[in-house]
Design a protein around this motif. Structure first.
Motif, PDB file in Angstrom:
ATOM      1  N   ASP A  42      36.874  58.838  72.050  1.00  9.04           N
ATOM      2  CA  ASP A  42      35.530  59.328  72.336  1.00  9.04           C
ATOM      3  C   ASP A  42      35.724  60.643  73.010  1.00  9.04           C
ATOM      4  OD1 ASP A  42      36.650  58.286  74.384  1.00  9.04           O
ATOM      5  OD2 ASP A  42      35.025  56.930  74.980  1.00  9.04           O
ATOM      6  N   ASP A  43      36.769  60.983  73.656  1.00 10.16           N
ATOM      7  CA  ASP A  43      37.063  62.124  74.555  1.00 10.16           C
ATOM      8  C   ASP A  43      37.347  63.203  73.577  1.00 10.16           C
ATOM      9  OD1 ASP A  43      36.583  61.117  76.906  1.00 10.16           O
ATOM     10  OD2 ASP A  43      38.910  61.043  77.354  1.00 10.16           O
ATOM     11  N   TYR A  44      38.122  62.900  72.610  1.00  7.81           N
ATOM     12  CA  TYR A  44      38.376  63.955  71.478  1.00  7.81           C
ATOM     13  C   TYR A  44      36.995  64.356  70.680  1.00  7.81           C
ATOM     14  CZ  TYR A  44      40.502  66.176  67.337  1.00  7.81           C
ATOM     15  OH  TYR A  44      40.673  67.033  66.160  1.00  7.81           O
ATOM     16  N   ILE A  45      36.400  63.320  70.312  1.00  6.48           N
ATOM     17  CA  ILE A  45      35.022  63.651  69.409  1.00  6.48           C
ATOM     18  C   ILE A  45      34.051  64.400  70.228  1.00  6.48           C
ATOM     19  CG2 ILE A  45      32.864  62.754  68.611  1.00  6.48           C
ATOM     20  CD1 ILE A  45      34.577  60.408  67.553  1.00  6.48           C
ATOM     21  N   GLU A  46      33.795  64.272  71.519  1.00 10.84           N
ATOM     22  CA  GLU A  46      32.998  65.165  72.656  1.00 10.84           C
ATOM     23  C   GLU A  46      33.707  66.405  72.700  1.00 10.84           C
ATOM     24  OE1 GLU A  46      32.840  63.315  76.524  1.00 10.84           O
ATOM     25  OE2 GLU A  46      32.269  61.517  75.549  1.00 10.84           O
ATOM     26  N   LYS A  80      38.939  48.865  67.542  1.00 12.18           N
ATOM     27  CA  LYS A  80      37.561  49.401  68.169  1.00 12.18           C
ATOM     28  C   LYS A  80      37.839  51.014  68.480  1.00 12.18           C
ATOM     29  CE  LYS A  80      38.185  47.372  72.771  1.00 12.18           C
ATOM     30  NZ  LYS A  80      37.363  46.612  73.586  1.00 12.18           N
ATOM     31  N   PRO A  81      37.119  51.749  68.723  1.00  6.91           N
ATOM     32  CA  PRO A  81      36.994  52.874  68.955  1.00  6.91           C
ATOM     33  C   PRO A  81      38.027  53.166  70.345  1.00  6.91           C
ATOM     34  CG  PRO A  81      34.893  52.430  68.088  1.00  6.91           C
ATOM     35  CD  PRO A  81      35.272  51.353  68.330  1.00  6.91           C
ATOM     36  N   SER A  82      37.546  52.462  71.286  1.00  5.60           N
ATOM     37  CA  SER A  82      38.506  52.700  72.334  1.00  5.60           C
ATOM     38  C   SER A  82      39.996  52.157  72.310  1.00  5.60           C
ATOM     39  CB  SER A  82      37.625  51.882  73.612  1.00  5.60           C
ATOM     40  OG  SER A  82      37.609  50.719  73.346  1.00  5.60           O
ATOM     41  N   ASN A  83      40.417  51.481  71.396  1.00  5.91           N
ATOM     42  CA  ASN A  83      41.717  51.479  71.315  1.00  5.91           C
ATOM     43  C   ASN A  83      42.268  52.444  70.139  1.00  5.91           C
ATOM     44  OD1 ASN A  83      41.803  49.584  73.164  1.00  5.91           O
ATOM     45  ND2 ASN A  83      41.438  47.694  71.523  1.00  5.91           N
ATOM     46  N   ILE A  84      41.573  53.676  69.837  1.00  8.52           N
ATOM     47  CA  ILE A  84      42.137  54.503  69.037  1.00  8.52           C
ATOM     48  C   ILE A  84      42.234  55.646  69.653  1.00  8.52           C
ATOM     49  CG2 ILE A  84      41.746  55.790  66.989  1.00  8.52           C
ATOM     50  CD1 ILE A  84      40.046  53.680  65.767  1.00  8.52           C
ATOM     51  N   PHE A  85      43.594  56.444  69.660  1.00 17.62           N
ATOM     52  CA  PHE A  85      43.836  57.531  70.557  1.00 17.62           C
ATOM     53  C   PHE A  85      44.506  58.639  69.611  1.00 17.62           C
ATOM     54  CE2 PHE A  85      44.432  53.873  72.831  1.00 17.62           C
ATOM     55  CZ  PHE A  85      43.722  54.126  74.119  1.00 17.62           C
ATOM     56  N   VAL A  86      44.202  59.875  70.034  1.00 16.09           N
ATOM     57  CA  VAL A  86      44.590  61.244  69.259  1.00 16.09           C
ATOM     58  C   VAL A  86      45.664  61.822  69.890  1.00 16.09           C
ATOM     59  CG1 VAL A  86      43.739  63.122  68.114  1.00 16.09           C
ATOM     60  CG2 VAL A  86      41.826  61.219  68.789  1.00 16.09           C
ATOM     61  N   GLU A 215      30.498  68.401  59.091  1.00 15.80           N
ATOM     62  CA  GLU A 215      30.413  67.541  60.414  1.00 15.80           C
ATOM     63  C   GLU A 215      29.626  66.475  60.132  1.00 15.80           C
ATOM     64  OE1 GLU A 215      31.605  68.172  63.497  1.00 15.80           O
ATOM     65  OE2 GLU A 215      32.690  70.023  63.196  1.00 15.80           O
ATOM     66  N   ILE A 216      30.110  65.358  60.641  1.00 16.01           N
ATOM     67  CA  ILE A 216      29.322  63.962  60.303  1.00 16.01           C
ATOM     68  C   ILE A 216      28.671  63.315  61.453  1.00 16.01           C
ATOM     69  CG2 ILE A 216      30.278  63.510  58.073  1.00 16.01           C
ATOM     70  CD1 ILE A 216      32.127  61.960  59.137  1.00 16.01           C
ATOM     71  N   ILE A 217      29.164  63.669  62.934  1.00 14.88           N
ATOM     72  CA  ILE A 217      28.683  63.253  64.033  1.00 14.88           C
ATOM     73  C   ILE A 217      27.965  64.435  64.824  1.00 14.88           C
ATOM     74  CG2 ILE A 217      29.326  62.048  66.266  1.00 14.88           C
ATOM     75  CD1 ILE A 217      31.771  60.839  64.947  1.00 14.88           C
ATOM     76  N   ASP A 218      26.469  64.194  64.642  1.00 11.82           N
ATOM     77  CA  ASP A 218      25.804  65.279  65.157  1.00 11.82           C
ATOM     78  C   ASP A 218      26.008  65.168  66.781  1.00 11.82           C
ATOM     79  OD1 ASP A 218      24.908  65.967  62.707  1.00 11.82           O
ATOM     80  OD2 ASP A 218      23.325  64.643  62.555  1.00 11.82           O
ATOM     81  N   ASN A 219      25.825  64.306  67.420  1.00 10.95           N
ATOM     82  CA  ASN A 219      25.806  64.115  68.654  1.00 10.95           C
ATOM     83  C   ASN A 219      27.172  63.843  69.068  1.00 10.95           C
ATOM     84  OD1 ASN A 219      25.421  63.774  71.724  1.00 10.95           O
ATOM     85  ND2 ASN A 219      23.349  62.689  71.273  1.00 10.95           N
ATOM     86  N   THR A 220      28.165  64.348  69.539  1.00  8.83           N
ATOM     87  CA  THR A 220      29.538  64.022  70.054  1.00  8.83           C
ATOM     88  C   THR A 220      29.445  63.294  71.197  1.00  8.83           C
ATOM     89  OG1 THR A 220      29.769  66.343  71.265  1.00  8.83           O
ATOM     90  CG2 THR A 220      30.253  66.281  69.148  1.00  8.83           C
ATOM     91  N   TYR A 221      28.394  63.141  72.064  1.00 10.65           N
ATOM     92  CA  TYR A 221      28.452  61.903  73.026  1.00 10.65           C
ATOM     93  C   TYR A 221      27.954  60.790  72.834  1.00 10.65           C
ATOM     94  CZ  TYR A 221      29.204  65.897  76.262  1.00 10.65           C
ATOM     95  OH  TYR A 221      29.648  67.016  76.971  1.00 10.65           O
ATOM     96  N   PHE A 222      27.392  60.485  71.712  1.00 11.57           N
ATOM     97  CA  PHE A 222      26.817  58.974  71.149  1.00 11.57           C
ATOM     98  C   PHE A 222      27.955  58.045  71.434  1.00 11.57           C
ATOM     99  CE2 PHE A 222      28.748  58.876  66.766  1.00 11.57           C
ATOM    100  CZ  PHE A 222      28.376  57.546  66.793  1.00 11.57           C
ATOM    101  N   LEU A 223      29.142  58.228  71.044  1.00 10.32           N
ATOM    102  CA  LEU A 223      30.142  57.344  71.084  1.00 10.32           C
ATOM    103  C   LEU A 223      30.564  56.632  72.230  1.00 10.32           C
ATOM    104  CD1 LEU A 223      31.944  55.771  68.919  1.00 10.32           C
ATOM    105  CD2 LEU A 223      33.742  57.685  69.333  1.00 10.32           C
ATOM    106  N   SER A 224      30.764  57.698  73.379  1.00 12.79           N
ATOM    107  CA  SER A 224      31.056  57.228  74.668  1.00 12.79           C
ATOM    108  C   SER A 224      29.799  56.599  75.214  1.00 12.79           C
ATOM    109  CB  SER A 224      31.790  58.349  75.287  1.00 12.79           C
ATOM    110  OG  SER A 224      30.984  59.688  75.346  1.00 12.79           O
TER     111      SER A 224
END
Length: 246
Positions: A42-46, A80-86, A215-224
């Motif tokens: 989620d930090d990476y996406i933001e 899940k998203p919070s268990n995936i890291f970059v 770009e397929i995630i318009d709002n980069t804050y939505f995930l977190s």
């Protein structure tokens, strides 16, 4: 390569009796992992956003991790998203799977009933319903597909509509038809209708050519923000939502 690296491990027992003997004969394992260069998804996406091509790469990288787990008889149970890291270096990225705290060795429990364990929002139906699993590892594939569905649908989850024994799931209009087809197959209600192995899903992902600039995630804050809601941290969710709308 696609799993959070372990640098060391040791075992210990929690309780000792008055004679200094272990009361609990089952040891506890502690694993030391290297996180310094890893960025939470989620930090990476933001910070960087996500293109369709990068989402496909993420799915392929996690498929690599899940296939390695299957090769060793391990069911992760909490993809899940919070268990995936970059891992990001020199402009190139690699996605890795972490947090094996609730994983299970399936060769020791073949044909057994899995306990209700993991994160409900991303949990495979057979685990949620405590059904018996016999030699099948695609509960983790469901969780990966649910993660992709969640990211690409703006925080939604597969909702099942049954007709003549088949389940229909709401479509994901933001992505290409080929990627949508793969995701929808991975989140089928019945395990036999999903990919049976992570390698099968990987091959389908590798066969598509996603748009490198879409770009397929318009709002980069939505995930977190949504993740904070799922964890019950409403104050943080509101802060992130406000930051995303600024």
């Amino acid at each position: 390569k696609y799993i959070v690296p372990i640098t060391d491990s040791y075992e210990f027992v929690l309780d000792m009796d008055s004679n200094g003997q272990p009361m609990d004969k089952l040891g506890r394992s502690v694993f030391m992992v290297k996180m310094r260069r890893l960025i939470p998804l989620d930090d990476y996406i933001e910070k960087y956003g996500m293109t369709e091509k990068l989402v496909v790469q993420m799915a392929m990288d996690i498929c690599h991790a899940l296939q390695k787990c299957e090769d060793h008889g391990i069911l992760h149970r909490d993809v899940k998203p919070s268990n995936i890291f970059v891992y990001r270096r020199k402009g190139k990225v690699r996605f890795v799977l972490g947090d094996f705290g609730v994983c299970r060795r399936m060769d020791r429990f073949r044909g057994s009933m899995l306990t209700y364990c993991g994160t409900p929002a991303f949990m495979a139906p057979e685990i949620e319903c405590k059904r018996r699993i016999s030699g099948c590892f695609n509960a983790d594939i469901f969780s990966l597909g649910s993660t992709l569905y969640y990211m690409l649908s703006g925080g939604g989850f597969p909702n099942y509509y049954f007709d003549n024994g088949m389940n229909e799931i709401a479509r994901i209009p933001a992505v290409s038809m080929n990627l949508e087809r793969i995701i929808l197959k991975s989140v089928q209600f019945y395990p036999q209708n999903r990919y049976l192995h992570a390698d099968d899903m990987y091959r389908d992902l590798a066969s598509i050519v996603p748009d490198d600039h879409k770009e397929i995630i318009d709002n980069t804050y939505f995930l977190s923000s949504k993740q904070a809601l799922l964890q019950g941290d409403y104050e943080k969710a509101i802060q992130l939502a406000n930051a995303g709308s600024a």
